[in-house]
Scaffold this motif. Structure first.
Motif, PDB file in Angstrom:
ATOM      1  N   ALA A 110       0.796  -1.222  -0.127  1.00 24.63           N
ATOM      2  CA  ALA A 110      -0.043   0.007   0.030  1.00 24.63           C
ATOM      3  C   ALA A 110       1.078   1.344   0.099  1.00 24.63           C
ATOM      4  N   LEU A 111       2.018   1.430   0.763  1.00 25.28           N
ATOM      5  CA  LEU A 111       2.875   2.380   0.673  1.00 25.28           C
ATOM      6  C   LEU A 111       3.658   2.421  -0.601  1.00 25.28           C
ATOM      7  N   ALA A 113       2.286   1.437  -3.484  1.00 25.79           N
ATOM      8  CA  ALA A 113       1.294   1.854  -4.405  1.00 25.79           C
ATOM      9  C   ALA A 113       0.973   3.561  -4.350  1.00 25.79           C
ATOM     10  N   SER A 114       1.031   4.330  -3.034  1.00 22.89           N
ATOM     11  CA  SER A 114       0.956   5.440  -2.756  1.00 22.89           C
ATOM     12  C   SER A 114       2.014   6.138  -3.535  1.00 22.89           C
ATOM     13  N   LEU A 115       3.139   5.845  -3.572  1.00 25.56           N
ATOM     14  CA  LEU A 115       4.505   6.385  -3.966  1.00 25.56           C
ATOM     15  C   LEU A 115       4.297   6.343  -5.638  1.00 25.56           C
ATOM     16  N   SER A 117       1.727   6.124  -7.320  1.00 30.02           N
ATOM     17  CA  SER A 117       0.503   6.775  -7.747  1.00 30.02           C
ATOM     18  C   SER A 117       0.816   8.316  -7.820  1.00 30.02           C
ATOM     19  N   ALA A 118       1.529   8.870  -6.776  1.00 31.77           N
ATOM     20  CA  ALA A 118       1.963  10.329  -6.767  1.00 31.77           C
ATOM     21  C   ALA A 118       3.077  10.580  -7.868  1.00 31.77           C
ATOM     22  N   GLU A 121       1.117  10.641 -11.214  1.00 33.97           N
ATOM     23  CA  GLU A 121       0.288  11.756 -11.428  1.00 33.97           C
ATOM     24  C   GLU A 121       1.079  13.117 -11.692  1.00 33.97           C
ATOM     25  N   PRO A 130       8.529   9.179   0.803  1.00 34.62           N
ATOM     26  CA  PRO A 130       7.496   9.405   2.314  1.00 34.62           C
ATOM     27  C   PRO A 130       7.987  10.393   2.874  1.00 34.62           C
ATOM     28  N   VAL A 172       5.197  12.274   0.035  1.00 33.75           N
ATOM     29  CA  VAL A 172       3.729  11.356   0.259  1.00 33.75           C
ATOM     30  C   VAL A 172       3.851  11.364   1.745  1.00 33.75           C
ATOM     31  N   VAL A 174       2.987   9.805   5.240  1.00 33.40           N
ATOM     32  CA  VAL A 174       2.990   8.390   5.810  1.00 33.40           C
ATOM     33  C   VAL A 174       2.628   8.569   7.450  1.00 33.40           C
TER      34      VAL A 174
END
Length: 199
Positions: A110-111, A113-115, A117-118, A121, A130, A172, A174
């Motif tokens: 999940a972490l 994936a967030s990196l 995604s950013a 984008e 993070p 990002v 956390v």
């Protein structure tokens, strides 16, 4: 975008004592396998692990995982040379590379994936990293392809920190610092063993 990861597993772990910390057991398996399993589960296009001392044992610790191994023949060059070796081993069509220290057992898909995604984008043109509560930046860092030549030229113990300070990137947030905990000493390992990772 094709996002790869470079898992750094060539360190000397001098603060840990005489044995390689990446081979010390946490929750019943070698420390390095924790990060390796999470990267393997994250759906990345490629995962490369850079080995140094104890290369055979490190390879055995990651046995069965879809991870390519590359040897850092210049371990005396520190983390920088390990990053350089990993970047050099990536496939030519790689758009971004996540540099992950092997001593971070609580990294989760999940972490990652967030990196990713950013990073996507913003067009894959800026590094993503993070940030903990209070604003402290932490590994892992997801680097864009156009920074690969600079990463491939690294040497010394500081890795890409100076490059990130110079070029900046996408922070990002956390919320849970445990997700980014690293293991440097036997006390760190003991503490991590008392607090099973969540998420």
């Amino acid at each position: 975008m094709r996002i790869a990861a470079v898992l750094l597993a060539a360190g000397a772990s001098t603060r840990f004592g005489p044995r390689n910390k990446l081979l010390a057991h946490l929750h019943g398996k070698p420390l390095v396998r924790h990060a390796a399993e999470q990267l393997a589960a994250a759906g990345l296009a490629d995962v490369v692990a850079v080995t140094g001392p104890d290369a055979e044992e490190i390879a055995a610790a990651m046995s069965g995982l879809p991870i390519r191994l590359v040897a850092n023949t210049r371990c005396a060059g520190g983390m920088g040379s390990s990053i350089a070796a990993g970047i050099a081993a990536l496939r030519p069509d790689t758009d971004g590379a996540l540099i992950v220290p092997g001593d971070m057992p609580n990294i989760r898909p999940a972490l990652i994936a967030s990196l990713v995604s950013a990073f996507c984008e913003h067009g894959g043109n800026r590094a993503a990293f993070p940030v903990l509560p209070g604003g402290r930046q932490s590994p892992p860092v997801l680097w864009p392809r156009h920074r690969f030549p600079e990463l491939a030229g690294l040497d010394g113990p500081r890795g890409g920190k100076l490059l990130l300070q110079r070029t900046g990137g996408i922070a990002v947030p956390v919320a849970d610092p445990r997700m980014l905990a690293d293991i440097d000493t036997p006390d760190d390992l003991a503490s991590a063993g008392q607090r099973p990772p969540t998420g």
